[in-house]
Write a protein that holds these residues in place. Structure first.
Motif, PDB file in Angstrom:
ATOM      1  N   LEU A  14      -5.939  42.337  24.794  1.00 39.60           N
ATOM      2  CA  LEU A  14      -7.233  42.927  25.133  1.00 39.60           C
ATOM      3  C   LEU A  14      -8.369  41.990  24.748  1.00 39.60           C
ATOM      4  O   LEU A  14      -9.334  41.825  25.488  1.00 39.60           O
ATOM      5  CB  LEU A  14      -7.385  44.283  24.435  1.00 39.60           C
ATOM      6  CG  LEU A  14      -8.610  45.104  24.793  1.00 39.60           C
ATOM      7  CD1 LEU A  14      -8.641  45.402  26.284  1.00 39.60           C
ATOM      8  CD2 LEU A  14      -8.646  46.382  23.988  1.00 39.60           C
ATOM      9  N   ILE A  15      -8.239  41.353  23.590  1.00 40.19           N
ATOM     10  CA  ILE A  15      -9.262  40.414  23.130  1.00 40.19           C
ATOM     11  C   ILE A  15      -9.342  39.221  24.071  1.00 40.19           C
ATOM     12  O   ILE A  15     -10.431  38.766  24.432  1.00 40.19           O
ATOM     13  CB  ILE A  15      -8.969  39.958  21.683  1.00 40.19           C
ATOM     14  CG1 ILE A  15      -9.152  41.135  20.743  1.00 40.19           C
ATOM     15  CG2 ILE A  15      -9.864  38.799  21.291  1.00 40.19           C
ATOM     16  CD1 ILE A  15      -8.773  40.845  19.308  1.00 40.19           C
ATOM     17  N   ARG A  49     -13.712  37.509  30.265  1.00 42.16           N
ATOM     18  CA  ARG A  49     -14.842  38.136  30.961  1.00 42.16           C
ATOM     19  C   ARG A  49     -16.169  37.586  30.431  1.00 42.16           C
ATOM     20  O   ARG A  49     -17.094  37.296  31.187  1.00 42.16           O
ATOM     21  CB  ARG A  49     -14.796  39.655  30.827  1.00 42.16           C
ATOM     22  CG  ARG A  49     -13.780  40.306  31.747  1.00 42.16           C
ATOM     23  CD  ARG A  49     -13.982  41.813  31.821  1.00 42.16           C
ATOM     24  NE  ARG A  49     -13.896  42.474  30.520  1.00 42.16           N
ATOM     25  CZ  ARG A  49     -12.788  42.970  29.976  1.00 42.16           C
ATOM     26  NH1 ARG A  49     -11.640  42.858  30.605  1.00 42.16           N
ATOM     27  NH2 ARG A  49     -12.832  43.581  28.801  1.00 42.16           N
ATOM     28  N   VAL A  50     -16.261  37.422  29.119  1.00 43.13           N
ATOM     29  CA  VAL A  50     -17.480  36.887  28.505  1.00 43.13           C
ATOM     30  C   VAL A  50     -17.692  35.445  28.959  1.00 43.13           C
ATOM     31  O   VAL A  50     -18.806  35.046  29.313  1.00 43.13           O
ATOM     32  CB  VAL A  50     -17.418  36.993  26.963  1.00 43.13           C
ATOM     33  CG1 VAL A  50     -18.514  36.176  26.323  1.00 43.13           C
ATOM     34  CG2 VAL A  50     -17.501  38.451  26.532  1.00 43.13           C
ATOM     35  N   THR A  51     -16.632  34.654  28.980  1.00 44.28           N
ATOM     36  CA  THR A  51     -16.733  33.261  29.425  1.00 44.28           C
ATOM     37  C   THR A  51     -17.175  33.191  30.882  1.00 44.28           C
ATOM     38  O   THR A  51     -18.042  32.391  31.231  1.00 44.28           O
ATOM     39  CB  THR A  51     -15.373  32.542  29.232  1.00 44.28           C
ATOM     40  OG1 THR A  51     -15.031  32.574  27.854  1.00 44.28           O
ATOM     41  CG2 THR A  51     -15.444  31.107  29.706  1.00 44.28           C
ATOM     42  N   ALA A  52     -16.601  34.030  31.727  1.00 44.13           N
ATOM     43  CA  ALA A  52     -16.982  34.052  33.136  1.00 44.13           C
ATOM     44  C   ALA A  52     -18.447  34.452  33.289  1.00 44.13           C
ATOM     45  O   ALA A  52     -19.186  33.869  34.091  1.00 44.13           O
ATOM     46  CB  ALA A  52     -16.086  35.009  33.917  1.00 44.13           C
TER      47      ALA A  52
END
Length: 106
Positions: A2-3, A9-12
């Motif tokens: 999950l992490i 998602r944060v990187t994208a």
């Protein structure tokens, strides 16, 4: 697991934000260049006019526009225009121009 998905998602999202920032910076540069070209064109118009005629028009311009025009004029062209302006207006533009140039990092 999950992490790792959250990190992806944060990187994208960060990559999207960087791309947006780059695009916006390019658009701002393009706008600034168009604005500068417009001011330069105005300067050429006023420099080609007789000083008294230019002064008559410049006397009534808003100070920010007047400063941009006078600041970009060649000194040999600006001097007779300033001399032909109303004395109070010529003093005001000279004072503001001095302030503008003292703040400028150039």
């Amino acid at each position: 697991m999950l992490i790792q998905a959250s990190e992806q998602r944060v990187t994208a999202r960060l990559e999207e934000m960087r791309a947006l920032q780059t695009r916006l910076e390019g658009e701002l540069r393009a706008r600034d260049e168009r604005e500068e070209a417009g001011i330069r064109q105005l300067v050429r118009v006023y420099e080609s006019m007789r000083p008294r005629d230019a002064a008559t028009i410049l006397d009534d311009l808003e100070m920010p526009v007047l400063l941009q025009v006078i600041d970009r004029m060649r000194e040999a062209k600006a001097a007779p225009v300033l001399a032909a302006m109303r004395p109070d207006r010529a003093r005001a533009v000279t004072t503001e121009l001095s302030r503008l140039r003292s703040r400028s990092p150039d």
